[in-house]
Write a protein that holds these residues in place. Structure first.
Motif, mmCIF file in Angstrom:
data_model
loop_
_atom_site.group_PDB
_atom_site.id
_atom_site.type_symbol
_atom_site.label_atom_id
_atom_site.label_comp_id
_atom_site.label_asym_id
_atom_site.label_seq_id
_atom_site.Cartn_x
_atom_site.Cartn_y
_atom_site.Cartn_z
ATOM 1 N N ARG A 123 -0.579 -18.172 -11.804
ATOM 2 C CA ARG A 123 -0.848 -18.095 -10.426
ATOM 3 C C ARG A 123 0.271 -18.912 -9.590
ATOM 4 N NH1 ARG A 123 -4.159 -16.321 -6.050
ATOM 5 N NH2 ARG A 123 -3.088 -17.476 -4.399
ATOM 6 N N ARG A 124 0.865 -19.982 -10.246
ATOM 7 C CA ARG A 124 1.679 -20.677 -9.697
ATOM 8 C C ARG A 124 3.076 -20.177 -9.760
ATOM 9 N NH1 ARG A 124 4.989 -23.071 -6.893
ATOM 10 N NH2 ARG A 124 6.171 -24.996 -7.727
ATOM 11 N N LEU B 40 2.782 -20.988 2.233
ATOM 12 C CA LEU B 40 1.887 -20.337 1.538
ATOM 13 C C LEU B 40 0.618 -21.348 1.036
ATOM 14 C CD1 LEU B 40 2.265 -17.560 -0.233
ATOM 15 C CD2 LEU B 40 2.887 -18.916 -2.158
ATOM 16 N N LEU B 41 0.927 -22.630 1.207
ATOM 17 C CA LEU B 41 -0.509 -23.387 0.617
ATOM 18 C C LEU B 41 -1.213 -23.488 2.058
ATOM 19 C CD1 LEU B 41 1.585 -26.109 -1.396
ATOM 20 C CD2 LEU B 41 -0.234 -24.305 -2.165
ATOM 21 N N ALA C 208 3.229 -16.683 -9.978
ATOM 22 C CA ALA C 208 3.097 -15.463 -8.987
ATOM 23 C C ALA C 208 3.407 -16.205 -7.611
ATOM 24 C CB ALA C 208 1.908 -14.908 -8.880
ATOM 25 N N GLU C 209 3.046 -17.284 -7.230
ATOM 26 C CA GLU C 209 3.359 -17.694 -5.966
ATOM 27 C C GLU C 209 4.833 -18.315 -5.882
ATOM 28 O OE1 GLU C 209 -0.945 -20.008 -5.560
ATOM 29 O OE2 GLU C 209 1.046 -21.228 -5.689
ATOM 30 N N ARG C 210 5.672 -18.688 -6.708
ATOM 31 C CA ARG C 210 7.200 -18.766 -6.769
ATOM 32 C C ARG C 210 7.759 -17.471 -6.506
ATOM 33 N NH1 ARG C 210 8.316 -22.727 -11.445
ATOM 34 N NH2 ARG C 210 10.416 -22.381 -10.743
ATOM 35 N N TRP D 267 6.489 -14.765 -5.172
ATOM 36 C CA TRP D 267 6.429 -14.380 -3.871
ATOM 37 C C TRP D 267 7.178 -15.133 -2.747
ATOM 38 C CZ3 TRP D 267 5.458 -10.421 -1.394
ATOM 39 C CH2 TRP D 267 5.124 -10.370 0.083
ATOM 40 N N CYS D 268 7.416 -16.154 -2.989
ATOM 41 C CA CYS D 268 8.296 -16.939 -1.901
ATOM 42 C C CYS D 268 9.670 -16.694 -2.285
ATOM 43 C CB CYS D 268 8.483 -18.576 -2.533
ATOM 44 S SG CYS D 268 6.701 -19.489 -2.139
ATOM 45 N N ARG E 208 6.838 -22.516 0.108
ATOM 46 C CA ARG E 208 5.775 -23.012 -0.384
ATOM 47 C C ARG E 208 4.699 -23.556 0.499
ATOM 48 N NH1 ARG E 208 2.871 -22.882 -4.618
ATOM 49 N NH2 ARG E 208 1.665 -24.818 -5.330
#
Ligand code: GLN
Length: 289
Positions: free
Chosen positions: A32-33, A50-51, A35-37, A39-40, A47
């Protein structure tokens, strides 16, 4: 104590046990982390946004970029290459396919060297197979009076090292040289030789995406000859080191004894062996016997 491998500390054991227990949760969390990176990276969103849930809804160009990055990461392309940088010790390094991605495992070499090189030392350091420059440049960043030479055979790696050196403002104390191991280094000119040479035998398994995306010349030894780079370095090391100089090697898992033996045949005695955070004997410190 010289020559005595350090046992993993109580803390290292505690962390290892927790890591086993947390494996599945961590795999999910890190996917998940990741995927978030990605996306950024695809969207330019930070970040923090996003958070905090303040990231704007995806537009189609961002989504297309994201899908491409996800595919590349799923095929094993290192996230560090996708992002163009990687953290090492307490610094951030630019990376690219020409140089190995800095590994956490290598941080114990820096830790050991910084324990042995006093803060006011004007030591002359030589780093063989410098790659991104992470070992040498981290040491020079922390030892303001030390000077260094980073050597690599790869022009692409040296270009990455040069950008890192300049970004860290170390160009006045660090030269970069294209050469084979110690070929271009003057006799009795170094206080420390540091090297993370290629030590993976071609038949050995490597991490996901490593063999496909990272430079083979930085990783692989000739088949059946895992010590070849160490021998090349050891053959010249005693001529290059000043009195009481030190040689610091990174070694592959399970290879410390063999490398120490080759070093002993070349006139070096084991000074200290240090494990990385995974408990693997990783840093081999040698002194002239
Ligand atoms: N530790 C690296 C790996 O994970 C290998 C680095 C090297 O060969 N020097 O594959």
């Amino acid at each position: 104590m010289p020559g005595t491998p350090r046992e993993p500390s109580t803390l290292a054991r505690l962390l290892d046990a927790a890591a086993c227990q947390l494996q599945q949760a961590a795999a999910d969390a890190s996917a998940r982390r990741l995927a978030e990176r990605l996306w950024c990276l695809a969207s330019g969103v930070s970040r923090e946004q996003l958070l905090l849930g303040t990231a704007p809804a995806p537009d189609s160009a961002q989504s297309a970029r994201f899908r491409d990055l996800v595919e590349r990461a799923a095929r094993g392309e290192p996230i560090a290459y996708l992002e163009g940088s990687a953290g090492f010790f307490d610094l951030e390094f630019e990376v690219g396919p020409g140089a190995l991605v800095p590994r956490d495992d290598s941080e114990c070499l820096v830790e050991l060297a910084l324990e042995r090189i006093p803060p006011d030392s004007a030591a002359e350091l030589v780093d063989l197979g410098t790659g991104s420059g992470c070992l040498l440049l981290t040491l020079l960043h922390h030892r303001r009076l030390a000077r260094g030479t980073g050597i690599d055979r790869s022009a692409a790696a040296l270009e990455v090292a040069r950008r890192n050196r300049d970004r860290l403002g170390l160009q006045g104390r660090c030269r970069l040289l294209r050469a084979d191991w110690l070929g271009g280094v003057a006799a009795r000119s170094a206080d420390w030789i540091v090297a993370n040479p290629p030590y993976v035998e071609p038949s050995e398994p490597t991490g996901f995406g490593v063999a496909e995306f990272e430079p083979g010349a930085a990783l692989f030894t000739p088949p059946g000859d895992p010590l070849f780079a160490y021998r090349e370095i050891l053959a010249r090391a005693s001529g290059v080191l000043r009195n009481s100089g030190r040689l610091l090697f990174e070694v592959g898992a399970g290879r410390a004894a063999e490398v120490a033996q080759a070093a002993s045949a070349a006139g070096f005695a084991l000074d200290e062996l240090r494990r990385d955070l995974g408990g693997v004997e990783r840093a081999l410190l040698l002194r002239p016997a």
